[in-house]
Scaffold this motif. Structure first.
Motif, mmCIF file in Angstrom:
data_model
loop_
_atom_site.group_PDB
_atom_site.id
_atom_site.type_symbol
_atom_site.label_atom_id
_atom_site.label_comp_id
_atom_site.label_asym_id
_atom_site.label_seq_id
_atom_site.Cartn_x
_atom_site.Cartn_y
_atom_site.Cartn_z
ATOM 1 N N LYS A 33 0.844 -1.196 0.000
ATOM 2 C CA LYS A 33 0.000 0.000 0.000
ATOM 3 C C LYS A 33 0.879 1.247 0.000
ATOM 4 N N LYS A 34 0.584 2.128 -0.933
ATOM 5 C CA LYS A 34 1.273 3.410 -1.015
ATOM 6 C C LYS A 34 0.270 4.530 -0.814
ATOM 7 N N VAL A 65 7.825 10.228 6.080
ATOM 8 C CA VAL A 65 7.312 9.168 5.227
ATOM 9 C C VAL A 65 8.447 8.708 4.308
ATOM 10 N N ASN A 66 8.491 7.433 4.082
ATOM 11 C CA ASN A 66 9.501 6.872 3.191
ATOM 12 C C ASN A 66 9.062 7.095 1.747
ATOM 13 N N ARG A 67 9.954 7.554 0.924
ATOM 14 C CA ARG A 67 9.606 7.856 -0.468
ATOM 15 C C ARG A 67 9.088 6.635 -1.207
ATOM 16 N N ASP A 114 -5.789 8.076 -3.020
ATOM 17 C CA ASP A 114 -5.969 8.617 -1.671
ATOM 18 C C ASP A 114 -6.187 10.117 -1.697
ATOM 19 N N CYS A 115 -5.451 10.802 -2.586
ATOM 20 C CA CYS A 115 -5.489 12.267 -2.601
ATOM 21 C C CYS A 115 -5.483 12.778 -4.031
ATOM 22 N N LEU A 116 -6.454 13.604 -4.337
ATOM 23 C CA LEU A 116 -6.558 14.223 -5.660
ATOM 24 C C LEU A 116 -5.977 15.632 -5.599
ATOM 25 N N LEU A 117 -5.135 15.947 -6.547
ATOM 26 C CA LEU A 117 -4.468 17.246 -6.595
ATOM 27 C C LEU A 117 -5.198 18.185 -7.532
ATOM 28 N N LEU A 118 -5.330 19.432 -7.099
ATOM 29 C CA LEU A 118 -5.984 20.466 -7.888
ATOM 30 C C LEU A 118 -5.097 21.703 -7.860
ATOM 31 N N PHE A 119 -4.670 22.168 -9.033
ATOM 32 C CA PHE A 119 -3.772 23.319 -9.116
ATOM 33 C C PHE A 119 -4.441 24.464 -9.864
ATOM 34 N N VAL A 181 -2.931 15.007 4.868
ATOM 35 C CA VAL A 181 -3.235 13.890 3.963
ATOM 36 C C VAL A 181 -2.638 12.601 4.513
ATOM 37 N N LEU A 182 -1.393 12.661 4.969
ATOM 38 C CA LEU A 182 -0.734 11.474 5.520
ATOM 39 C C LEU A 182 -1.494 10.922 6.723
ATOM 40 N N ARG A 183 -1.865 11.800 7.662
ATOM 41 C CA ARG A 183 -2.613 11.350 8.855
ATOM 42 C C ARG A 183 -3.945 10.719 8.459
#
Length: 186
Positions: A33-34, A65-67, A114-119, A181-183
């Motif tokens: 899992k990443k 966090v490990n890359r 897990d996380c969607l990026l919006l720029f 996001v990590l938490r």
């Protein structure tokens, strides 16, 4: 505009049809899992990922966090090749640009991330911009990390408790958003 017309003018925003994803099954990806970040759409001069990459690089260097436990995928058109920049900053093992894919191919990915990026960048002229992808992002249920000026997009994300917004070019705020996001996902 209001003084040119004798009747009220209303805004009709984009939306999302939930039936489009009701038949999509979501399977876990192969391997460990990443923490998966995903950006879908075109990248433009003002709406580019450079600030995000710089903050992400600093966040990884902190060592929380490990890359090998994170993955960032970009799907869509880009007017710039980021491969040299990513290599120089040692992010080429974490960030992948996949190019354009059809919307049909992308909808399942929205449900698997897990996380969607919006720029949208930080220019105030984007404060009234609501990208169509925001509604697909909201419908996915994934956490949204938006780099956007305070405005209608940040208000929608906050109203629906859908994620976190970085509203000014402050790297510490971006790192705090990444911690959030990590938490939420680890």
């Amino acid at each position: 505009v209001g003084c040119r017309f004798s009747y009220p003018i209303e805004t009709i925003t984009n939306g999302f049809d939930y039936e489009e994803v009701s038949d999509i099954s979501v399977a876990a990806g192969p391997g460990p899992k990443k923490l998966r970040f995903l950006y879908v759409g075109s990248l433009y001069a003002d709406f580019n990922p450079t600030f995000f990459f710089e903050g992400f690089e600093a966040w990884l260097k902190r060592g929380d966090v490990n890359r090998s436990e994170v993955q960032i995928d970009f799907y869509g058109n880009s007017g710039y090749d980021y491969s040299n920049w990513l290599r120089e900053h040692k992010l080429d093992d974490v960030v992948t640009f996949h190019g354009f894919r059809s919307r049909t191919e992308l909808l399942p990915l929205l449900l698997q991330t897990d996380c969607l990026l919006l720029f949208l960048g930080f220019d105030e002229s984007a404060s009234n911009v609501i990208p169509a992808k925001l509604f697909e992002y909201l419908a996915s249920g994934a956490t949204i990390l938006a780099i956007t000026p305070r405005g209608v997009t940040s208000e929608l994300i906050e109203k629906h408790a859908a994620g976190v917004c970085v509203v000014r070019p402050n790297r510490e705020e971006l790192e705090t958003a990444l911690d959030y996001v990590l938490r939420r996902h680890h």
